[in-house]
Write a protein that holds these residues in place. Structure first.
Motif, PDB file in Angstrom:
ATOM      1  N   THR A  64      36.670 -21.344 -11.180  1.00  0.00           N
ATOM      2  CA  THR A  64      35.596 -21.592 -10.220  1.00  0.00           C
ATOM      3  C   THR A  64      35.595 -20.321  -9.366  1.00  0.00           C
ATOM      4  OG1 THR A  64      37.356 -22.575  -8.977  1.00  0.00           O
ATOM      5  CG2 THR A  64      35.749 -23.854 -10.235  1.00  0.00           C
TER       6      THR A  64
ATOM      7  N   ILE B  87      34.509 -29.881 -17.616  1.00  0.00           N
ATOM      8  CA  ILE B  87      36.063 -29.151 -16.961  1.00  0.00           C
ATOM      9  C   ILE B  87      35.445 -28.535 -15.891  1.00  0.00           C
ATOM     10  CG2 ILE B  87      38.061 -27.856 -17.312  1.00  0.00           C
ATOM     11  CD1 ILE B  87      38.089 -28.625 -20.158  1.00  0.00           C
ATOM     12  N   ILE B  88      34.554 -27.913 -15.934  1.00  0.00           N
ATOM     13  CA  ILE B  88      33.771 -26.879 -15.148  1.00  0.00           C
ATOM     14  C   ILE B  88      33.149 -27.693 -13.774  1.00  0.00           C
ATOM     15  CG2 ILE B  88      32.586 -24.726 -14.393  1.00  0.00           C
ATOM     16  CD1 ILE B  88      34.875 -24.304 -16.024  1.00  0.00           C
TER      17      ILE B  88
ATOM     18  N   TRP C  11      44.322 -22.479 -13.437  1.00  0.00           N
ATOM     19  CA  TRP C  11      43.157 -21.949 -14.393  1.00  0.00           C
ATOM     20  C   TRP C  11      41.908 -22.571 -13.580  1.00  0.00           C
ATOM     21  CZ3 TRP C  11      39.333 -24.866 -16.859  1.00  0.00           C
ATOM     22  CH2 TRP C  11      38.613 -24.214 -17.683  1.00  0.00           C
ATOM     23  N   ARG C  12      41.810 -23.589 -13.307  1.00  0.00           N
ATOM     24  CA  ARG C  12      40.593 -24.125 -12.531  1.00  0.00           C
ATOM     25  C   ARG C  12      40.456 -23.210 -11.225  1.00  0.00           C
ATOM     26  NH1 ARG C  12      37.307 -28.693 -12.285  1.00  0.00           N
ATOM     27  NH2 ARG C  12      35.564 -27.895 -11.101  1.00  0.00           N
TER      28      ARG C  12
ATOM     29  N   LEU D 285      43.072 -23.919 -22.834  1.00  0.00           N
ATOM     30  CA  LEU D 285      41.965 -23.750 -21.840  1.00  0.00           C
ATOM     31  C   LEU D 285      41.349 -22.539 -21.786  1.00  0.00           C
ATOM     32  CD1 LEU D 285      43.998 -25.169 -18.578  1.00  0.00           C
ATOM     33  CD2 LEU D 285      41.954 -26.085 -19.678  1.00  0.00           C
TER      34      LEU D 285
ATOM     35  N   THR E 229      46.803 -26.379 -15.026  1.00  0.00           N
ATOM     36  CA  THR E 229      45.454 -26.651 -14.931  1.00  0.00           C
ATOM     37  C   THR E 229      44.959 -26.392 -13.641  1.00  0.00           C
ATOM     38  OG1 THR E 229      45.786 -28.433 -16.601  1.00  0.00           O
ATOM     39  CG2 THR E 229      43.556 -28.512 -15.068  1.00  0.00           C
ATOM     40  N   TRP E 230      45.586 -26.456 -12.616  1.00  0.00           N
ATOM     41  CA  TRP E 230      45.160 -26.378 -11.177  1.00  0.00           C
ATOM     42  C   TRP E 230      44.895 -24.622 -10.948  1.00  0.00           C
ATOM     43  CZ3 TRP E 230      44.235 -29.200  -7.144  1.00  0.00           C
ATOM     44  CH2 TRP E 230      44.187 -28.586  -5.773  1.00  0.00           C
TER      45      TRP E 230
ATOM     46  N   HIS F 186      37.775 -30.854  -8.811  1.00  0.00           N
ATOM     47  CA  HIS F 186      38.928 -30.174  -8.855  1.00  0.00           C
ATOM     48  C   HIS F 186      39.920 -31.187  -9.428  1.00  0.00           C
ATOM     49  CE1 HIS F 186      41.274 -26.335  -8.454  1.00  0.00           C
ATOM     50  NE2 HIS F 186      42.153 -26.995  -8.875  1.00  0.00           N
TER      51      HIS F 186
ATOM     52  N   VAL G  55      39.601 -33.287 -12.639  1.00  0.00           N
ATOM     53  CA  VAL G  55      40.002 -32.443 -13.998  1.00  0.00           C
ATOM     54  C   VAL G  55      41.755 -32.346 -13.961  1.00  0.00           C
ATOM     55  CG1 VAL G  55      39.973 -30.294 -15.067  1.00  0.00           C
ATOM     56  CG2 VAL G  55      37.823 -31.221 -13.899  1.00  0.00           C
ATOM     57  N   VAL G  56      42.211 -31.997 -12.744  1.00  0.00           N
ATOM     58  CA  VAL G  56      43.859 -31.760 -12.750  1.00  0.00           C
ATOM     59  C   VAL G  56      44.381 -33.232 -13.086  1.00  0.00           C
ATOM     60  CG1 VAL G  56      45.687 -30.966 -11.144  1.00  0.00           C
ATOM     61  CG2 VAL G  56      43.818 -29.917 -11.272  1.00  0.00           C
TER      62      VAL G  56
END
Length: 164
Positions: free
Chosen positions: A155, A85-86, A150-151, A75, A147-148, A90, A93-94
């Motif tokens: 963002t 991904i962006i 990182w996202r 990531l 992932t949560w 949310h 993606v997760v």
């Protein structure tokens, strides 16, 4: 003269007093190991299950840390370049990464229990029977959390750079 913190976006350094969330991989890996290992260890103590106590420190915590490390590295290096991904919601993606983590855990359990048995007699290894639950569950949990977080960091940093 008041200059904006130019290295903030480049190196992911959090400025003093800044509200920006950063993604620090080593903290994510430590938490990915510690959180499930502690919870499974407590469950093993309460149920007096020695296998769960040992699995908490080995297959459960170890798999979570390994998945968090691999996913976090990916990531960090390539995740921001992928528009889907962006741009995707949310939770989508997760959810996709959580499913991928569980499938990777199932694949690792299959490799460990079936293919490893060809080369090494695994009848005497008690932990091999646990991998069918430990690996996919650990992969799912670690993928979801990493992932949560990182996202959220991406963002938050992305939206704050747009406002400048």
């Amino acid at each position: 003269m008041n200059y904006p913190n130019q290295i903030d976006g480049v190196y992911g350094i959090k400025a003093a007093g800044s509200k920006k969330k950063t993604f620090v991989l080593w903290r994510e890996v430590v938490m990915a190991y510690a959180a499930p290992a502690i919870m499974a260890g407590i469950g093993g103590l309460i149920s007096a299950d020695k296998g769960l106590q040992i699995g908490a420190l080995t297959t459960i915590g170890g798999t979570s840390a390994l998945v968090a490390l691999i996913l976090g590295l990916w990531l960090r290096s390539r995740g921001g370049r992928k528009r889907w991904i962006i741009g995707a919601p949310h939770l989508v993606v997760v959810g996709m990464f959580a499913l991928a983590g569980a499938l990777l855990g199932l694949f690792a359990a299959w490799v460990t229990s079936d293919l490893l048995g060809i080369f090494i007699p695994i009848d005497h290894l008690a932990w091999v029977g646990r991998v069918w639950i430990d690996f996919p569950l650990s992969g799912f949990i670690a993928s979801t959390i990493v992932t949560w977080r990182w996202r959220l960091a991406v963002t938050t940093n992305f939206s704050s750079k747009r406002r400048r």
